[in-house]
Scaffold this motif. Structure first.
Motif, mmCIF file in Angstrom:
data_model
loop_
_atom_site.group_PDB
_atom_site.id
_atom_site.type_symbol
_atom_site.label_atom_id
_atom_site.label_comp_id
_atom_site.label_asym_id
_atom_site.label_seq_id
_atom_site.Cartn_x
_atom_site.Cartn_y
_atom_site.Cartn_z
ATOM 1 N N GLU A 36 4.227 -21.698 -34.166
ATOM 2 C CA GLU A 36 5.673 -22.331 -34.389
ATOM 3 C C GLU A 36 6.488 -21.759 -32.732
ATOM 4 O O GLU A 36 5.864 -21.370 -31.763
ATOM 5 C CB GLU A 36 6.487 -21.703 -35.214
ATOM 6 C CG GLU A 36 5.418 -21.375 -36.729
ATOM 7 C CD GLU A 36 6.237 -20.002 -38.061
ATOM 8 O OE1 GLU A 36 7.044 -19.338 -37.249
ATOM 9 O OE2 GLU A 36 5.913 -20.133 -38.405
ATOM 10 N N VAL A 38 9.518 -21.241 -30.605
ATOM 11 C CA VAL A 38 10.800 -20.463 -30.749
ATOM 12 C C VAL A 38 11.475 -20.894 -29.774
ATOM 13 O O VAL A 38 11.127 -20.417 -28.076
ATOM 14 C CB VAL A 38 11.084 -19.005 -30.914
ATOM 15 C CG1 VAL A 38 12.043 -18.560 -30.357
ATOM 16 C CG2 VAL A 38 11.079 -18.911 -32.134
ATOM 17 N N GLU A 53 19.131 -20.282 -35.329
ATOM 18 C CA GLU A 53 18.306 -19.187 -36.170
ATOM 19 C C GLU A 53 18.099 -20.078 -37.808
ATOM 20 O O GLU A 53 18.370 -18.880 -38.987
ATOM 21 C CB GLU A 53 19.592 -18.313 -36.681
ATOM 22 C CG GLU A 53 20.276 -18.371 -35.311
ATOM 23 C CD GLU A 53 21.299 -16.389 -35.743
ATOM 24 O OE1 GLU A 53 21.356 -16.007 -36.254
ATOM 25 O OE2 GLU A 53 22.346 -16.890 -34.604
ATOM 26 N N GLN A 54 17.258 -20.865 -37.732
ATOM 27 C CA GLN A 54 16.570 -21.579 -38.987
ATOM 28 C C GLN A 54 15.579 -22.519 -38.252
ATOM 29 O O GLN A 54 15.874 -23.013 -37.478
ATOM 30 C CB GLN A 54 17.296 -21.812 -39.897
ATOM 31 C CG GLN A 54 18.044 -23.093 -39.521
ATOM 32 C CD GLN A 54 19.024 -23.707 -40.654
ATOM 33 O OE1 GLN A 54 18.373 -24.581 -41.160
ATOM 34 N NE2 GLN A 54 20.302 -23.310 -40.439
ATOM 35 N N GLN A 55 14.203 -22.338 -39.396
ATOM 36 C CA GLN A 55 13.560 -23.100 -38.447
ATOM 37 C C GLN A 55 13.187 -25.006 -39.336
ATOM 38 O O GLN A 55 13.934 -24.869 -40.740
ATOM 39 C CB GLN A 55 11.836 -22.736 -39.154
ATOM 40 C CG GLN A 55 10.914 -23.249 -38.808
ATOM 41 C CD GLN A 55 9.422 -23.278 -39.312
ATOM 42 O OE1 GLN A 55 8.573 -23.582 -40.179
ATOM 43 N NE2 GLN A 55 8.895 -21.781 -38.400
ATOM 44 N N THR A 69 10.045 -25.796 -35.458
ATOM 45 C CA THR A 69 10.871 -25.452 -34.160
ATOM 46 C C THR A 69 12.539 -24.525 -34.596
ATOM 47 O O THR A 69 12.543 -24.288 -35.704
ATOM 48 C CB THR A 69 11.690 -26.318 -33.450
ATOM 49 O OG1 THR A 69 10.302 -26.702 -33.001
ATOM 50 C CG2 THR A 69 12.119 -25.613 -32.418
ATOM 51 N N CYS A 70 12.334 -23.002 -34.387
ATOM 52 C CA CYS A 70 13.506 -22.905 -34.163
ATOM 53 C C CYS A 70 14.592 -22.281 -33.055
ATOM 54 O O CYS A 70 14.387 -21.426 -32.119
ATOM 55 C CB CYS A 70 13.023 -21.282 -35.302
ATOM 56 S SG CYS A 70 14.402 -19.721 -34.909
ATOM 57 N N TRP A 94 16.322 -12.021 -33.388
ATOM 58 C CA TRP A 94 15.172 -12.236 -33.816
ATOM 59 C C TRP A 94 13.539 -12.114 -33.282
ATOM 60 O O TRP A 94 12.988 -11.608 -34.419
ATOM 61 C CB TRP A 94 15.440 -13.548 -33.721
ATOM 62 C CG TRP A 94 13.920 -14.029 -34.872
ATOM 63 C CD1 TRP A 94 14.289 -15.135 -36.359
ATOM 64 C CD2 TRP A 94 12.902 -14.974 -34.787
ATOM 65 N NE1 TRP A 94 13.385 -15.578 -36.970
ATOM 66 C CE2 TRP A 94 12.502 -15.429 -36.100
ATOM 67 C CE3 TRP A 94 12.089 -15.031 -33.313
ATOM 68 C CZ2 TRP A 94 11.438 -15.574 -36.216
ATOM 69 C CZ3 TRP A 94 10.679 -15.629 -33.837
ATOM 70 C CH2 TRP A 94 10.322 -16.013 -35.080
#
Length: 404
Positions: A36, A38, A53-55, A69-70, A94
Motif C-alpha cells: 500500500e 501512504v 485519511e482513507q484507503q 493509496t491513502c 496515522w
C-alpha cells in the motif's frame, strides 16, 4: 508479507519518482505481496482532489488498473519552501498508530517531511525500512541549498539513513556517488521498470495535426519538469545555432512560474521561440502522442539518478540525446540506443547536427531502444527481485543477496 510505501507525493506533476512508485506497488501486488501507499495530497502548488485519511483505489497512469493509496492533507502555506516540505500532522498520527501493522516500510525520497517522519517512527517502533533516495544524495542535488541540506542531513537524515536496512539505488552511477558519503547502510541496485502504453498507429500524423505542423516536420521533444537541473540553458542555445536545419522544438512540461519565464526568455534570445511549441504539463493521450510521434527525445540534465523520462522515450521507439549526468547514459552509449553529449552548448549542437543530418540512423537507434527496454525494464521481473530483497529483511534466513 505486508509492505508500506511512503512518498511525499504521487502527483503526475512530480514526474518520474511518483509514477514509478505507483507502478512498483502495482507490480508487487500482482505477485501476491500486500503493498500500500501512504502519501499527501500534494499537487505542486495545488492540492489533489482526493478523499483523505482513507484507503482508495488510485488510478495507475495510462491504465485501467488501480493502486491502494491513502492520502493525507498537506500543510499549504503561501511560502513555497515550507509548502514543498509537505508537512502533514494527520499523516504523522496515522503512521504512529498504524506502522506496526506492516512487516517492512519502503520509503521514497529524503529531505521531505513524510519520508523523514516515516523513517523516524519506524526506528522508534522497531519496524525495518529501506530508502530509495531518488537521487537526492547525488553530488549535484546536495549542492542545491547546500547549507540547509547539510544541516538537515547532519541533524536528522543521517541517522535515518544509517539505520535503514538497505538503500535502494536505481543505477551504478547513483551507487558511485553514494560512496563519497559516509553512509553506514548497505545498498542494492535495482532499476525502475516501465509499463508500456498501447501503440498509436497514426501518432506521427495526429501530433503534427495537433501542433499545426506539416506532416513531415521533424520534432525534437523535451518532456520533463522545467527545472534548472534539466540543462535547458545549454539545450536551448544549442538549438538556436541550428537555424539552417528544419525542425520544431516541443517543450512539454511545467515548473515554477519564475523559471518558466526564464525559459521563455531563453527561447526568445536564442531565436527559436517561433520554432517552439510550449505545451505545458501533458499527460494521457497527448503525452503518448508526443512520445510516439516525435523524432528525437532530448534530456541534457546535470543529474538524473535514473531518468524515467528517458526510459519512456526509448519505450516509445524514440532515439534519445542525453548527457552523462543521466544515469542511463552509459547503457545508451554501450548499446547504441541514442546519442550522448557532454553538457556544453558546442557539444550538444554538434550532436544535434549529427542526428539531423542522418535521421535514418537515429530511427534505427529508436527501434533498437524499444526492444531493449522491453527486455531489460520489465516491471514483473523487477518486482520479483524486489520481493527477494524484502524476504531477506523479513525472513533473513530464507534468501541471501549481495549488497553494495
Amino acid at each position: 508479507m505486508k509492505v508500506l510505501h511512503v512518498i511525499p507525493s504521487v502527483s503526475p506533476v512530480r514526474g518520474g519518482p511518483s509514477q514509478a512508485v505507483l507502478e512498483m506497488v502495482h507490480a508487487l501486488n500482482q505477485q501476491g505481496i500486500t503493498t500500500e501507499i501512504v502519501t499527501t495530497n500534494d499537487h505542486g502548488s495545488d492540492l489533489l482532489n482526493v478523499p483523505l485519511e482513507q484507503q482508495i483505489c488510485h488510478p495507475l497512469p495510462f491504465s485501467n488498473q488501480t493502486v491502494p493509496t491513502c492520502f493525507f492533507s498537506r500543510f499549504s502555506p503561501r511560502i513555497a519552501s515550507i509548502r514543498e516540505f509537505s508537512f502533514s500532522a494527520q499523516m504523522t498520527k496515522w503512521l504512529w498508530e498504524n506502522i506496526a501493522q506492516y512487516d517492512l516500510v519502503h520509503v521514497h525520497a529524503i529531505f521531505s517531511y513524510p519520508s523523514t517522519i516515516a523513517m523516524a517512527i519506524a526506528r522508534l517502533q522497531g519496524i525495518p525500512y529501506i530508502i530509495r533516495p531518488i537521487g537526492q544524495l547525488c553530488e549535484w542535488s546536495l549542492k542545491q541549498g547546500k547549507q540547509k541540506k547539510q544541516l538537515y542531513l547532519n541533524l536528522i537524515e543521517k541517522a535515518n539513513l544509517d539505520h535503514s536496512r538497505f538503500l535502494h539505488l536505481t543505477s551504478e552511477q547513483e551507487h558511485l556517488e553514494l560512496l563519497k558519503l559516509n553512509v553506514k547502510a548497505s545498498s542494492f541496485i535495482l532499476p525502475l521498470g516501465f509499463s508500456f502504453s498501447n501503440r498509436i498507429p497514426d501518432a506521427r500524423q495526429r501530433i503534427r495535426l495537433h501542433l499545426n505542423l506539416s506532416p513531415d516536420e521533424p520534432i525534437i521533444l523535451f518532456l520533463s519538469r522545467l527545472h534548472p537541473k534539466k540543462g535547458l540553458d545549454y539545450l536551448i542555445p544549442a538549438l538556436g545555432q541550428l537555424a539552417h536545419h528544419r525542425f520544431t522544438f516541443v517543450l512539454a512540461g511545467s515548473g515554477e512560474p519564475s523559471y518558466e519565464a526564464y525559459v521563455k526568455s531563453l527561447l526568445i534570445s536564442n531565436g527559436i521561440y517561433n520554432r517552439t511549441r510550449l505545451t505545458g504539463f501533458v499527460e494521457g493521450e497527448i503525452k503518448n502522442l508526443l512520445l510516439q510521434g516525435s523524432d528525437l527525445f532530448v534530456l541534457t540534465s546535470h543529474s538524473e539518478n535514473f531518468g524515467i523520462a528517458v526510459l519512456e522515450a526509448m519505450a516509445s521507439g524514440l532515439p534519445v540525446l542525453a548527457t552523462p549526468g543521466v544515469a542511463l547514459a552509459a547503457e545508451i552509449e554501450r548499446y547504441q540506443l541514442g546519442y550522448i553529449s557532454q553538457l556544453a552548448i558546442s557539444d550538444i549542437t554538434s550532436t544535434l547536427e549529427t542526428y539531423l543530418t542522418d535521421q535514418k540512423r537515429g530511427n534505427l537507434m529508436g527501434q533498437h531502444a524499444f526492444q531493449f527496454v522491453r527486455e531489460h525494464y520489465n516491471w514483473s521481473k523487477i518486482a520479483t527481485r524486489l520481493i527477494q530483497i524484502y524476504q531477506t529483511i523479513v525472513e533473513p534466513k530464507s534468501i541471501s543477496i549481495v549488497s553494495h
